[in-house]
Design an enzyme around this catalytic site. Structure first.
Site, mmCIF file in Angstrom:
data_model
loop_
_atom_site.group_PDB
_atom_site.id
_atom_site.type_symbol
_atom_site.label_atom_id
_atom_site.label_comp_id
_atom_site.label_asym_id
_atom_site.label_seq_id
_atom_site.Cartn_x
_atom_site.Cartn_y
_atom_site.Cartn_z
ATOM 1 N N LYS A 36 -1.717 0.578 -25.125
ATOM 2 C CA LYS A 36 -2.061 0.444 -26.542
ATOM 3 C C LYS A 36 -0.780 0.601 -27.366
ATOM 4 O O LYS A 36 0.129 -0.230 -27.241
ATOM 5 C CB LYS A 36 -3.172 1.437 -26.892
ATOM 6 C CG LYS A 36 -4.458 1.168 -26.089
ATOM 7 C CD LYS A 36 -5.608 2.040 -26.507
ATOM 8 C CE LYS A 36 -6.884 1.671 -25.782
ATOM 9 N NZ LYS A 36 -7.224 2.541 -24.677
ATOM 10 N N ASP A 63 -7.305 13.193 -25.096
ATOM 11 C CA ASP A 63 -7.157 11.796 -24.676
ATOM 12 C C ASP A 63 -6.441 11.066 -25.820
ATOM 13 O O ASP A 63 -7.035 10.766 -26.854
ATOM 14 C CB ASP A 63 -8.553 11.224 -24.427
ATOM 15 C CG ASP A 63 -8.535 9.749 -24.048
ATOM 16 O OD1 ASP A 63 -7.498 9.083 -24.252
ATOM 17 O OD2 ASP A 63 -9.571 9.259 -23.570
ATOM 18 N N TYR A 87 0.855 -1.199 0.000
ATOM 19 C CA TYR A 87 0.000 0.000 0.000
ATOM 20 C C TYR A 87 0.882 1.237 0.000
ATOM 21 O O TYR A 87 1.847 1.300 0.763
ATOM 22 C CB TYR A 87 -0.911 0.016 1.240
ATOM 23 C CG TYR A 87 -2.334 -0.369 0.904
ATOM 24 C CD1 TYR A 87 -3.016 0.312 -0.113
ATOM 25 C CD2 TYR A 87 -2.984 -1.383 1.574
ATOM 26 C CE1 TYR A 87 -4.313 -0.037 -0.441
ATOM 27 C CE2 TYR A 87 -4.284 -1.738 1.243
ATOM 28 C CZ TYR A 87 -4.941 -1.057 0.225
ATOM 29 O OH TYR A 87 -6.219 -1.398 -0.103
ATOM 30 N N THR A 100 -4.046 5.886 -21.968
ATOM 31 C CA THR A 100 -3.802 4.586 -21.373
ATOM 32 C C THR A 100 -2.337 4.266 -21.689
ATOM 33 O O THR A 100 -1.716 4.919 -22.528
ATOM 34 C CB THR A 100 -4.699 3.490 -21.982
ATOM 35 O OG1 THR A 100 -4.594 3.553 -23.397
ATOM 36 C CG2 THR A 100 -6.143 3.672 -21.567
ATOM 37 N N GLU A 144 -0.548 4.827 -0.477
ATOM 38 C CA GLU A 144 -1.335 6.040 -0.711
ATOM 39 C C GLU A 144 -0.458 7.277 -0.567
ATOM 40 O O GLU A 144 0.388 7.356 0.325
ATOM 41 C CB GLU A 144 -2.482 6.144 0.304
ATOM 42 C CG GLU A 144 -3.737 5.449 -0.155
ATOM 43 C CD GLU A 144 -3.950 4.135 0.549
ATOM 44 O OE1 GLU A 144 -2.933 3.460 0.836
ATOM 45 O OE2 GLU A 144 -5.119 3.792 0.786
ATOM 46 N N ARG A 203 -1.554 -2.523 -18.557
ATOM 47 C CA ARG A 203 -2.889 -1.925 -18.598
ATOM 48 C C ARG A 203 -2.982 -0.842 -17.514
ATOM 49 O O ARG A 203 -2.833 -1.136 -16.329
ATOM 50 C CB ARG A 203 -3.893 -3.050 -18.321
ATOM 51 C CG ARG A 203 -5.314 -2.787 -18.631
ATOM 52 C CD ARG A 203 -6.037 -4.105 -18.830
ATOM 53 N NE ARG A 203 -5.607 -4.665 -20.095
ATOM 54 C CZ ARG A 203 -6.133 -4.333 -21.280
ATOM 55 N NH1 ARG A 203 -7.111 -3.476 -21.362
ATOM 56 N NH2 ARG A 203 -5.664 -4.871 -22.383
HETATM 57 N N1 DSN Z 1 -11.767 -0.140 -25.205
HETATM 58 C C1 DSN Z 1 -10.826 0.775 -25.787
HETATM 59 C C2 DSN Z 1 -10.648 0.558 -27.245
HETATM 60 O O1 DSN Z 1 -10.758 -0.567 -27.668
HETATM 61 O O2 DSN Z 1 -10.363 1.491 -27.964
HETATM 62 C C3 DSN Z 1 -11.172 2.195 -25.491
HETATM 63 O O3 DSN Z 1 -11.273 2.350 -24.118
#
Ligand code: DSN
Length: 432
Positions: free
Chosen positions: A231, A202, A56, A228, A58, A237
């Site tokens: 990707k 984003d 933990y 994110t 925080e 993730r």
């Molecule tokens: N689920 C993601 C995507 O496939 O683009 C977006 O959050």
């Protein structure tokens, strides 16, 4: 207890072990074309599976609510410093558990409940968290939307200006999850400025491209940038927020204690590893190959007679209109038929879709994952031919048998995580 504690997964839980092994095989033996997925390195996997999951922490480095955080501080500070270096940002918060929570924290940091926001329509390529009525963003804020032009299927910046002038939002949200074209962040920031709005970009899908300068960066123009990390960026993730120093305090407060409790230190350690990989030589070449592969895939899909939304792609993803106003098949049928031959894609609405999101007129394809496996333009052309033959005859067992065999032959040439099935410690994935 000791035995249980030191035994491996197959001994403790054979069912989960078997499912995990089956997933390794599924990933290795199929063609992964979901535009938002990728394959992380063994080093990233190891960090994610590390003992940091027990901790933990925080708070933030050197300002924690728990003792024993000295090594958590090391990995979090490293992740912060590397994220800032990659994107040229003044401030980075690496704690968001996901892209949605990164976005939620920015909303909390910069808006009041009920404020007006202007986001890209989900069915034109936007995202749930950009103002969808079923999402916190649509529930807590007053939403207007913008989209693409009918003729070009690309963002209509004049329409965006008109929508901004009409709704006078406090924040404009840009960035997309199914938009194959370059986004002009500078122009959007100009529009925002003209109506007194701030901008949240984003960049979840294109973060890897932005990281190496192969897509325009929103950083100099937009107040907040979220992404994110799993990707095109090819990390674990999770989520990330970047902003100028002036917003740092508000962003940190919004992430913790605003929308999250304890950070996932094992994931933050893996983010540090992935960001380190993104700073290495080779990452730019990987991103360039993603783009080259997307071009090759798009060109051959067109040669095969398929219609691409907006006519092509500038980035890592392609939207194929498989429905063609009722002359073709639905996205749902295409996704299932491709799944049966081990080609993984997702059905996707296309702009002005007449089908519901559960049926959809399109499929979305992306090249990041197969590029990580080491595939290049020749393989992309071959894959485009396989996809086209399935879409032309989704019911044909003969076509399916042939394509399934071709997929098996192709994937066998590009190994992926094979050592995991053999129980070995590590072996790098093919690319980079
Ligand atoms: N689920 C993601 C995507 O496939 O683009 C977006 O959050």
């Amino acid at each position: 207890m000791n035995n249980l504690f030191t035994a491996n997964l197959a001994e403790v839980d054979p069912v989960v072990a078997e499912a995990t092994n089956n997933e390794v095989k599924r990933q290795a033996n199929g063609l992964e074309l979901i535009a938002s997925e990728n394959f992380v390195s063994e080093a990233v996997l190891q960090a994610m599976g590390s003992v940091f999951t027990n901790k933990y922490a925080e708070g933030y480095p050197k300002k924690r609510y728990y003792g024993g955080c000295e090594f958590a501080d090391v990995v979090e500070q490293l992740a912060i410093d590397r994220a800032k270096e990659i994107f040229g940002a003044q401030h980075a918060n690496v704690q968001p558990h996901s892209g949605a929570q990164a976005n939620m924290a920015v909303f909390l940091a910069s808006l009041q409940h009920g404020d007006k926001i202007l986001g890209m329509n989900l069915s034109h390529g936007g995202h749930l968290t950009h103002g969808h009525p079923m999402n916190f963003s649509g529930i807590n804020y007053e939403v207007s939307d913008y989209g693409v032009a009918w003729e070009t299927e690309q963002i209509d910046y004049d329409e965006l200006l008109r929508a901004a002038e009409e709704s006078r939002p406090k924040m404009i949200i840009c960035g997309a999850s199914a938009y194959p074209r370059t986004i002009d962040f500078e122009k959007i920031a100009e529009i925002a400025k003209s109506v007194g709005a701030i901008v949240m970009a984003d960049i979840a899908h294109i973060a890897g491209l932005v990281a190496v300068g192969l897509h325009l960066s929103p950083l100099p123009h937009c107040e907040f940038v979220t992404t994110t990390t799993h990707k095109t960026l090819r990390g674990p993730r999770g989520g990330l927020i970047l902003c100028r120093e002036e917003f740092a305090k508000d962003v940190n407060k919004a992430v913790f204690p605003g929308v999250q409790g304890g950070p996932l230190v094992h994931i933050i350690a893996a983010k540090a590893v992935a960001f380190g990989e993104a700073l290495r030589e080779g990452f730019k070449a990987y991103q360039q190959q993603i783009l080259d592969n997307a071009q090759a895939l798009a060109e051959e899909l067109k040669n095969q007679g398929l219609r691409l939304v907006s006519g092509g792609t500038d980035n890592h993803l392609i939207l194929v209109d498989v429905f063609q106003n009722g002359k073709g098949i639905t996205g749902k049928v295409a996704e299932k038929a491709l799944d049966e031959v081990d080609i993984t894609v997702n059905k996707n609405t296309i702009p002005f879709d007449t089908n519901s999101p559960f049926v959809a007129s399109g499929i979305r394809l992306g090249t990041p994952a197969l590029t990580t496996r080491g595939m290049k333009e020749a393989e992309m052309r071959q894959i485009a031919q396989m996809i086209a033959s399935i879409i032309r005859e989704p019911e044909s067992e003969e076509v399916k048998t042939k394509v399934k065999r071709d997929v098996a032959e192709l994937t066998a040439k590009f190994s992926l995580y094979a050592h995991r099935l053999r129980g070995e410690q590590s072996e790098s994935i093919s690319a980079s």
